[in-house]
Design a protein around this motif. Structure first.
Motif, PDB file in Angstrom:
ATOM      1  N   GLN A   1       0.840  -1.195   0.000  1.00 33.32           N
ATOM      2  CA  GLN A   1       0.000   0.000   0.000  1.00 33.32           C
ATOM      3  C   GLN A   1       0.882   1.255   0.000  1.00 33.32           C
ATOM      4  OE1 GLN A   1      -2.623  -0.057   3.368  1.00 33.32           O
ATOM      5  NE2 GLN A   1      -4.408   0.360   2.107  1.00 33.32           N
ATOM      6  N   ARG A   2       1.916   1.237   0.810  1.00 36.63           N
ATOM      7  CA  ARG A   2       2.819   2.391   0.891  1.00 36.63           C
ATOM      8  C   ARG A   2       3.538   2.597  -0.445  1.00 36.63           C
ATOM      9  NH1 ARG A   2       3.176   7.185   2.421  1.00 36.63           N
ATOM     10  NH2 ARG A   2       5.299   7.917   2.428  1.00 36.63           N
ATOM     11  N   MET A   3       3.933   1.484  -1.100  1.00 35.52           N
ATOM     12  CA  MET A   3       4.608   1.598  -2.392  1.00 35.52           C
ATOM     13  C   MET A   3       3.679   2.222  -3.432  1.00 35.52           C
ATOM     14  SD  MET A   3       6.690  -2.039  -2.517  1.00 35.52           S
ATOM     15  CE  MET A   3       7.140  -1.844  -4.215  1.00 35.52           C
ATOM     16  N   VAL A   4       2.412   1.822  -3.441  1.00 38.70           N
ATOM     17  CA  VAL A   4       1.442   2.377  -4.385  1.00 38.70           C
ATOM     18  C   VAL A   4       1.227   3.860  -4.098  1.00 38.70           C
ATOM     19  CG1 VAL A   4      -0.993   2.303  -5.068  1.00 38.70           C
ATOM     20  CG2 VAL A   4       0.302   0.185  -4.878  1.00 38.70           C
ATOM     21  N   GLU A   5       1.118   4.206  -2.815  1.00 40.29           N
ATOM     22  CA  GLU A   5       0.941   5.620  -2.452  1.00 40.29           C
ATOM     23  C   GLU A   5       2.136   6.456  -2.924  1.00 40.29           C
ATOM     24  OE1 GLU A   5       0.296   5.607   1.748  1.00 40.29           O
ATOM     25  OE2 GLU A   5      -1.769   4.873   1.564  1.00 40.29           O
TER      26      GLU A   5
ATOM     27  N   VAL B   1       1.860   6.926  -6.685  1.00 38.55           N
ATOM     28  CA  VAL B   1       0.822   7.906  -7.017  1.00 38.55           C
ATOM     29  C   VAL B   1       1.331   9.320  -6.725  1.00 38.55           C
ATOM     30  CG1 VAL B   1      -1.465   8.760  -6.329  1.00 38.55           C
ATOM     31  CG2 VAL B   1      -1.119   6.330  -6.758  1.00 38.55           C
ATOM     32  N   ASP B   2       2.028   9.498  -5.611  1.00 40.32           N
ATOM     33  CA  ASP B   2       2.601  10.815  -5.284  1.00 40.32           C
ATOM     34  C   ASP B   2       3.611  11.245  -6.347  1.00 40.32           C
ATOM     35  OD1 ASP B   2       1.081  10.993  -3.009  1.00 40.32           O
ATOM     36  OD2 ASP B   2       2.690  10.338  -1.637  1.00 40.32           O
TER      37      ASP B   2
ATOM     38  N   VAL C   1       3.681  10.374  -9.489  1.00 37.04           N
ATOM     39  CA  VAL C   1       2.957  10.723 -10.705  1.00 37.04           C
ATOM     40  C   VAL C   1       2.347  12.113 -10.577  1.00 37.04           C
ATOM     41  CG1 VAL C   1       0.939  10.124 -12.112  1.00 37.04           C
ATOM     42  CG2 VAL C   1       2.539   8.345 -11.423  1.00 37.04           C
ATOM     43  N   GLU C   2       1.764  12.414  -9.427  1.00 39.84           N
ATOM     44  CA  GLU C   2       1.173  13.742  -9.204  1.00 39.84           C
ATOM     45  C   GLU C   2       2.230  14.833  -9.280  1.00 39.84           C
ATOM     46  OE1 GLU C   2      -0.936  13.557  -5.503  1.00 39.84           O
ATOM     47  OE2 GLU C   2      -2.625  12.457  -6.380  1.00 39.84           O
ATOM     48  N   VAL C   3       3.388  14.565  -8.686  1.00 37.21           N
ATOM     49  CA  VAL C   3       4.481  15.548  -8.735  1.00 37.21           C
ATOM     50  C   VAL C   3       4.914  15.765 -10.181  1.00 37.21           C
ATOM     51  CG1 VAL C   3       6.908  15.902  -8.110  1.00 37.21           C
ATOM     52  CG2 VAL C   3       5.275  15.143  -6.382  1.00 37.21           C
ATOM     53  N   SER C   4       5.029  14.692 -10.953  1.00 37.45           N
ATOM     54  CA  SER C   4       5.423  14.820 -12.351  1.00 37.45           C
ATOM     55  C   SER C   4       4.404  15.642 -13.133  1.00 37.45           C
ATOM     56  CB  SER C   4       5.552  13.441 -12.993  1.00 37.45           C
ATOM     57  OG  SER C   4       6.569  12.713 -12.373  1.00 37.45           O
ATOM     58  N   GLU C   5       3.118  15.431 -12.892  1.00 36.46           N
ATOM     59  CA  GLU C   5       2.084  16.210 -13.573  1.00 36.46           C
ATOM     60  C   GLU C   5       2.202  17.691 -13.230  1.00 36.46           C
ATOM     61  OE1 GLU C   5      -1.640  14.486 -12.420  1.00 36.46           O
ATOM     62  OE2 GLU C   5      -1.517  12.908 -13.925  1.00 36.46           O
ATOM     63  N   CYS C   6       2.397  17.969 -11.961  1.00 38.01           N
ATOM     64  CA  CYS C   6       2.535  19.370 -11.537  1.00 38.01           C
ATOM     65  C   CYS C   6       3.762  20.018 -12.163  1.00 38.01           C
ATOM     66  CB  CYS C   6       2.612  19.456 -10.006  1.00 38.01           C
ATOM     67  SG  CYS C   6       1.063  19.058  -9.199  1.00 38.01           S
TER      68      CYS C   6
END
Length: 182
Positions: free
Chosen positions: A143-147, A150-151, A153-158
């Motif tokens: 779960q921590r690895m997936v989180e 996801v973080d 990916v969000e940073v890359s989008e920003c």
């Protein structure tokens, strides 16, 4: 159609033989029960199915009746007139004793098999429990690895949105105002 007489002969088909055995066995046990209730008789029946499985019925129990029959003490005041009858009853007693010992051996073997199967089942349950425990323990890590992913990916989008110039090789075009044609 009603009941009809059947010829008493061995049944050849194994499936029919098993069905006939089951029906006749229950009928025989029912008759033995009625006899014991109506007459107060002590009865013991031991039989083996075509599949070599033992079945028994006894009133009050098979063990009590067999012990009473096999270990019956002869009264001293009763004189046997016929020696052949005595020998025949001893032979029957010996034969029943042998059959009883065979049944006891089969029962012990089945008990050992049941104990072994119980142990195997407990071992399987223990191994499944440990596997489930490992999965449960690894679940938070996954779960921590997936989180984290996801973080990232969000940073890359920003970062892509904030970049003034294209990062991936898309040429930068100046924004021009277009006039509408009426």
């Amino acid at each position: 159609m009603g009941r009809r007489r059947i010829e008493i002969a061995e049944v050849k088909d194994p499936n029919t033989k098993q069905v006939t055995f089951s029906k006749r066995r229950t009928g025989l046990f029912k008759k033995a029960n009625e006899l014991s209730v109506l007459c107060g008789a002590e009865i013991a029946i031991v039989m083996f199915s075509p599949g070599k499985k033992p079945f028994s019925y006894g009133h009050p129990s098979v063990d009590v009746v067999a012990d009473k029959y096999l270990r019956k003490k002869r009264r001293s005041n009763v004189v046997r007139a016929n020696v052949r009858e005595n020998n025949a009853s001893n032979e029957v007693g010996d034969r029943l004793s042998q059959e009883l010992s065979i049944v006891q051996v089969h029962t012990e073997e089945e008990h050992k098999k049941a104990t072994e199967l119980d142990m195997r089942e407990k071992e399987q349950e223990a191994s499944q429990f440990s596997q489930n425990k490992e999965l449960l323990q690894s679940s938070p890590v996954l779960q921590r690895m997936v989180e984290d992913y996801v973080d990232a990916v969000e940073v890359s989008e920003c970062m892509l949105l904030l970049a003034k110039e294209a990062v991936i090789g898309i040429p930068h075009r100046p924004i021009t105002k277009r006039r509408r044609r009426n």
